[in-house]
Design an enzyme around this catalytic site. Sequence first.
Site: not given
Length: 283
Positions: A240-242
């Site tokens: 996951t990230c932004g």
Amino acid sequence: MAEDDPKTLVSTGWLERHLKDPDLRLLDASWYMPGSGRDPKAEYDAAHIPGARFFDIDEIADLRSGLPHMAPTAEKFISRMRAMGVGDGHQVVVYDGAGIYSAARVWWLFRLMGKTDVAVLDGGFPKWQAEGRQVEDMAPILRDRHITVSRQAHLVRDVTQVAAAAKLGDHEIIDARSPGRFAGTEPEPRPGLRSGHIPGSKNLHYATLLHADGTMKDAKGLRAAFAAAGVDLDRPAITTCGSGVTAAILNLALARLGKHDHALYDGSWAEWGMYNDLKVAKG
């Protein structure tokens, strides 16, 4: 320098040797955070690696979603790739203007669609230019090419699946954002989002996997980075990230290590940070 593998990562030297191969398709998938002041299409128009097509991450996406650049339907992907002359039997190489950044997202997207003959250019356009290799400003002539896809649903996760994984603790959830954003001490670049991270997730900033010149570390360096972040590589992983872009760099690194049981949370923090009924951890 990482070893060349046309299914994950290739060097600038490899690309130059294969640049005129009739079945090579080169994609400039440059994308930058809002507010960066950079225009990827304008940069492509000014200079790109010979033969490269421009892949617009924000347009080749599910525009019905309120979330940024979510994976497109198979039908839209087929339509756009056919028009770009990218199809069956092609070796695809993706690069970007930052080194290894948004190119990994497009590598993951091709794999999501069942296409595995796709690699990221190690070091991207900055390394190519720094080495004095050829560039051009003319767009290539495009010829329609048939493409078949087979969506690999196991490579992507939605918010319900990620919430279940966080609750059960049966996956390593790995967050590629900066330590400050993960801890909740830095504001999110997108307005209206809460700060923090998915409970139980581990933080491995994507830059930790790269050298200063934007190339990816070798297997030993990658394993050390995952270990330092407390990630158990024997467990299935969700990245996951932004907004699902830099998370794909983690997926690329995991693939380089021969790991297959990893998926990407497409909505990422742009989705999780928006819903108040989802728990947020800080620190």
